[in-house]
Design a protein around this motif. Sequence first.
Motif, PDB file in Angstrom:
ATOM      1  N   PRO A 270       0.816  -1.223   0.000  1.00  0.00           N
ATOM      2  CA  PRO A 270       0.000   0.000   0.000  1.00  0.00           C
ATOM      3  C   PRO A 270       0.847   1.269   0.000  1.00  0.00           C
ATOM      4  CG  PRO A 270       0.052  -0.954   2.188  1.00  0.00           C
ATOM      5  CD  PRO A 270       0.792  -1.908   1.308  1.00  0.00           C
ATOM      6  N   ARG A 271       1.331   1.670  -1.174  1.00  0.00           N
ATOM      7  CA  ARG A 271       2.186   2.847  -1.317  1.00  0.00           C
ATOM      8  C   ARG A 271       1.466   3.936  -2.109  1.00  0.00           C
ATOM      9  NH1 ARG A 271       7.837  -0.158  -3.199  1.00  0.00           N
ATOM     10  NH2 ARG A 271       7.802  -1.788  -1.598  1.00  0.00           N
ATOM     11  N   THR A 272       1.721   5.171  -1.741  1.00  0.00           N
ATOM     12  CA  THR A 272       1.181   6.290  -2.512  1.00  0.00           C
ATOM     13  C   THR A 272       1.998   6.445  -3.792  1.00  0.00           C
ATOM     14  OG1 THR A 272       2.644   7.925  -1.497  1.00  0.00           O
ATOM     15  CG2 THR A 272       0.536   7.493  -0.383  1.00  0.00           C
ATOM     16  N   ASN A 273       1.476   7.228  -4.724  1.00  0.00           N
ATOM     17  CA  ASN A 273       2.242   7.492  -5.935  1.00  0.00           C
ATOM     18  C   ASN A 273       3.512   8.297  -5.646  1.00  0.00           C
ATOM     19  OD1 ASN A 273       1.242   6.285  -8.379  1.00  0.00           O
ATOM     20  ND2 ASN A 273      -0.648   7.416  -8.044  1.00  0.00           N
ATOM     21  N   ALA A 274       3.464   9.138  -4.612  1.00  0.00           N
ATOM     22  CA  ALA A 274       4.677   9.876  -4.237  1.00  0.00           C
ATOM     23  C   ALA A 274       5.779   8.903  -3.821  1.00  0.00           C
ATOM     24  CB  ALA A 274       4.371  10.853  -3.100  1.00  0.00           C
ATOM     25  N   GLU A 275       5.419   7.870  -3.060  1.00  0.00           N
ATOM     26  CA  GLU A 275       6.400   6.857  -2.644  1.00  0.00           C
ATOM     27  C   GLU A 275       6.894   6.056  -3.836  1.00  0.00           C
ATOM     28  OE1 GLU A 275       5.149   5.543   1.825  1.00  0.00           O
ATOM     29  OE2 GLU A 275       3.623   5.256   0.276  1.00  0.00           O
ATOM     30  N   LEU A 276       5.981   5.681  -4.734  1.00  0.00           N
ATOM     31  CA  LEU A 276       6.384   4.947  -5.936  1.00  0.00           C
ATOM     32  C   LEU A 276       7.291   5.810  -6.816  1.00  0.00           C
ATOM     33  CD1 LEU A 276       2.991   3.243  -6.893  1.00  0.00           C
ATOM     34  CD2 LEU A 276       5.005   2.126  -5.914  1.00  0.00           C
ATOM     35  N   PHE A 277       6.974   7.087  -6.931  1.00  0.00           N
ATOM     36  CA  PHE A 277       7.765   8.021  -7.741  1.00  0.00           C
ATOM     37  C   PHE A 277       9.190   8.138  -7.193  1.00  0.00           C
ATOM     38  CE2 PHE A 277       9.430  12.285  -8.478  1.00  0.00           C
ATOM     39  CZ  PHE A 277       9.274  12.445  -9.847  1.00  0.00           C
ATOM     40  N   ILE A 278       9.317   8.362  -5.887  1.00  0.00           N
ATOM     41  CA  ILE A 278      10.634   8.573  -5.266  1.00  0.00           C
ATOM     42  C   ILE A 278      11.451   7.288  -5.230  1.00  0.00           C
ATOM     43  CG2 ILE A 278      11.831   9.171  -3.125  1.00  0.00           C
ATOM     44  CD1 ILE A 278      10.715  11.609  -4.480  1.00  0.00           C
ATOM     45  N   HIS A 279      10.841   6.200  -4.800  1.00  0.00           N
ATOM     46  CA  HIS A 279      11.600   4.976  -4.526  1.00  0.00           C
ATOM     47  C   HIS A 279      11.585   3.951  -5.651  1.00  0.00           C
ATOM     48  CE1 HIS A 279      12.155   6.400  -0.478  1.00  0.00           C
ATOM     49  NE2 HIS A 279      10.858   6.509  -0.302  1.00  0.00           N
ATOM     50  N   ASN A 280      10.599   4.024  -6.549  1.00  0.00           N
ATOM     51  CA  ASN A 280      10.508   3.018  -7.605  1.00  0.00           C
ATOM     52  C   ASN A 280      10.631   3.578  -9.011  1.00  0.00           C
ATOM     53  OD1 ASN A 280       8.698   2.007  -5.163  1.00  0.00           O
ATOM     54  ND2 ASN A 280       9.439   0.203  -6.220  1.00  0.00           N
ATOM     55  N   GLY A 281      10.531   4.897  -9.140  1.00  0.00           N
ATOM     56  CA  GLY A 281      10.724   5.504 -10.451  1.00  0.00           C
ATOM     57  C   GLY A 281       9.556   5.348 -11.399  1.00  0.00           C
ATOM     58  N   PHE A 282       8.333   5.182 -10.857  1.00  0.00           N
ATOM     59  CA  PHE A 282       7.145   5.163 -11.708  1.00  0.00           C
ATOM     60  C   PHE A 282       5.942   5.633 -10.899  1.00  0.00           C
ATOM     61  CE2 PHE A 282       6.824   0.976  -9.701  1.00  0.00           C
ATOM     62  CZ  PHE A 282       5.454   0.826  -9.478  1.00  0.00           C
ATOM     63  N   ILE A 283       4.840   5.908 -11.585  1.00  0.00           N
ATOM     64  CA  ILE A 283       3.571   6.223 -10.930  1.00  0.00           C
ATOM     65  C   ILE A 283       2.523   5.270 -11.485  1.00  0.00           C
ATOM     66  CG2 ILE A 283       4.035   8.641 -10.354  1.00  0.00           C
ATOM     67  CD1 ILE A 283       2.669   9.464 -12.940  1.00  0.00           C
ATOM     68  N   TYR A 284       1.460   5.072 -10.692  1.00  0.00           N
ATOM     69  CA  TYR A 284       0.413   4.134 -11.074  1.00  0.00           C
ATOM     70  C   TYR A 284      -0.920   4.861 -11.011  1.00  0.00           C
ATOM     71  CZ  TYR A 284      -2.164  -0.290 -11.263  1.00  0.00           C
ATOM     72  OH  TYR A 284      -2.993  -1.324 -11.631  1.00  0.00           O
ATOM     73  N   GLU A 285      -1.451   5.154 -12.192  1.00  0.00           N
ATOM     74  CA  GLU A 285      -2.627   6.015 -12.304  1.00  0.00           C
ATOM     75  C   GLU A 285      -3.808   5.516 -11.477  1.00  0.00           C
ATOM     76  OE1 GLU A 285      -4.586   9.386 -13.595  1.00  0.00           O
ATOM     77  OE2 GLU A 285      -2.594   8.845 -14.342  1.00  0.00           O
ATOM     78  N   ASP A 286      -4.030   4.205 -11.447  1.00  0.00           N
ATOM     79  CA  ASP A 286      -5.197   3.641 -10.761  1.00  0.00           C
ATOM     80  C   ASP A 286      -4.882   3.206  -9.333  1.00  0.00           C
ATOM     81  OD1 ASP A 286      -6.818   3.960 -13.023  1.00  0.00           O
ATOM     82  OD2 ASP A 286      -6.065   2.099 -13.891  1.00  0.00           O
ATOM     83  N   ASN A 287      -3.878   3.790  -8.746  1.00  0.00           N
ATOM     84  CA  ASN A 287      -3.431   3.422  -7.400  1.00  0.00           C
ATOM     85  C   ASN A 287      -4.540   3.630  -6.364  1.00  0.00           C
ATOM     86  OD1 ASN A 287      -2.085   3.015  -4.995  1.00  0.00           O
ATOM     87  ND2 ASN A 287      -0.396   4.407  -5.461  1.00  0.00           N
ATOM     88  N   SER A 288      -5.049   2.544  -5.823  1.00  0.00           N
ATOM     89  CA  SER A 288      -6.154   2.638  -4.858  1.00  0.00           C
ATOM     90  C   SER A 288      -5.677   3.074  -3.470  1.00  0.00           C
ATOM     91  CB  SER A 288      -6.884   1.295  -4.761  1.00  0.00           C
ATOM     92  OG  SER A 288      -5.993   0.265  -4.376  1.00  0.00           O
ATOM     93  N   HIS A 289      -4.368   3.146  -3.257  1.00  0.00           N
ATOM     94  CA  HIS A 289      -3.819   3.551  -1.958  1.00  0.00           C
ATOM     95  C   HIS A 289      -3.220   4.957  -2.002  1.00  0.00           C
ATOM     96  CE1 HIS A 289      -4.271  -0.469  -0.192  1.00  0.00           C
ATOM     97  NE2 HIS A 289      -3.969  -0.909  -1.404  1.00  0.00           N
ATOM     98  N   ASP A 290      -3.564   5.692  -3.052  1.00  0.00           N
ATOM     99  CA  ASP A 290      -2.951   7.011  -3.225  1.00  0.00           C
ATOM    100  C   ASP A 290      -3.585   8.053  -2.303  1.00  0.00           C
ATOM    101  OD1 ASP A 290      -1.066   8.625  -4.292  1.00  0.00           O
ATOM    102  OD2 ASP A 290      -2.055   8.935  -6.221  1.00  0.00           O
ATOM    103  N   GLY A 291      -2.890   9.163  -2.155  1.00  0.00           N
ATOM    104  CA  GLY A 291      -3.381  10.252  -1.331  1.00  0.00           C
ATOM    105  C   GLY A 291      -2.403  11.411  -1.339  1.00  0.00           C
TER     106      GLY A 291
END
Length: 494
Positions: free
Chosen positions: A325-346
């Motif tokens: 359960p990661r936000t897009n900010a966490e995915l952006f910083i640590h994984n180098g991508f964003i997930y448009e349909d991220n149900s755990h975003d905020g």
Amino acid sequence: MGRKGQVQRSRNTVASRNEKNIKKEDKEIAAYVDKLLRLSTLPQHVNLAKALENQREINAITDKIKLLEANKKHQNEVSVGNRTSAVTIERFTNWIRENGADFKGCDIKEIEGFELGLEVNMQIPISSLVITVPRKLMMTAELASENELKGLVKKDQILNNMPNVTLAIFLLFEKFKKESFWGPYIDILPRDYTTVLYFNVDELEELKGSPTLEIALKQTKCIARQYAYFHKLFHTSEDPISRFMREKFTYVEYCWAVSTVMTRQNTIPSEDGQCMINALIPLWDMCNHTNGTVSTQYNPILHQSECFALKDFEPGEQFFIFYGPRTNAELFIHNGFIYEDNSHDGYWIRLGISKSDNLEEKRTKLLQKLAISPTSDFFIKKGSEPIDGALLAFLRIFNMNEEQLQHWLESDRADDLRYSQCALDTSLEKKSWTFLQARLRLLLGIYKTSIEEDQKLLAGKQLNANKRLAVGMRAIEKKILASAVEYVDQYIKQ
């Protein structure tokens, strides 16, 4: 004889000149490393413009370091060969299977938009065991502390206390070795990444207005500082590992290693089962992310990582897993991508009680009664119910008069302040929600562009990969804020 002697002298002259050039480059790099260490050790500026200027100075130095290091003959490639070639994939597949790993119903394939991934070749029912990776194939921080790096890890405070950094250094050490057990794994890793370590300042500036920018700047500054620290360590220490690393360790290589660890690490139990440790898990880390539930576990009896299907998969589909359960900010910083349909975003919003507030003491006491800090980060959730109880309680306490504060301080039902149906004075409730409405609109107005402008940019072709990622990140944040504003507007109208 004379001609042969002349050729030999010429060769000696060239070798001497090359040696002098290398020594000159070493001195230049060392001078830049000193400057980099000073700049990256400075406290992070609260003022964003100054923080960006500091990052520009850091990038100017790292660009010079990268150029000088690239000019040296011993500079290594970030990765060996083409990771998507049939030869590389076959070598990796043979290696993992020879060492006890297995994957059923999938093939390693080049997938558009993902580089490498796992493509399903048969029906896979939900909860089926798909991937098993034995412990001996995993690279762990624990293992790094037990092999050739043991002495260095033991004496160095950073390596001792930061297992993710230890894992990055361990990865580089194994990469630089002529023969490494993990060679087939290292060869199939990405050559570079889309983490913020690969962004220049102009690309980072696309995040202006976003709270993610501050996190990105801290991250890039931190890694620059770590590089400078290890460069000096390897060049001033005389232990065997430092002597081995000093001629191969570069800024580009360190960014690659850190990004590899950030984007691919997982945690498994330590050998004695007393704690969780960082690990790189070959094969498993080829699975890309989707919404779902965590379907990977470590089997302590068989000493292997096991990955199960999180849904039914059909032939031709990509086999996905859920990263957590990661936000897009966490995915952006640590994984180098964003997930448009991220149900755990905020979206995180910081609010606090001013020290100059006459009722600061009572507000703080009431917040403490609810286990809420007087200065806190609150989560605006994506979806139909964006405002949680902690934020709601804070807003109400923030806007109470002295009489209302005293009432709730004396009440044994203060926790009711977390709930939307809490019985409150109508004027207080409206004041609280109006305050949130104004704050959300203010945050939305800080961005340089509108959602519509971002969508137009994303639909075009003028953005490079990094800018596209940054624009996508800020667009997602704005959608969350806009949705929250709409929710608050509707609540106030009721």
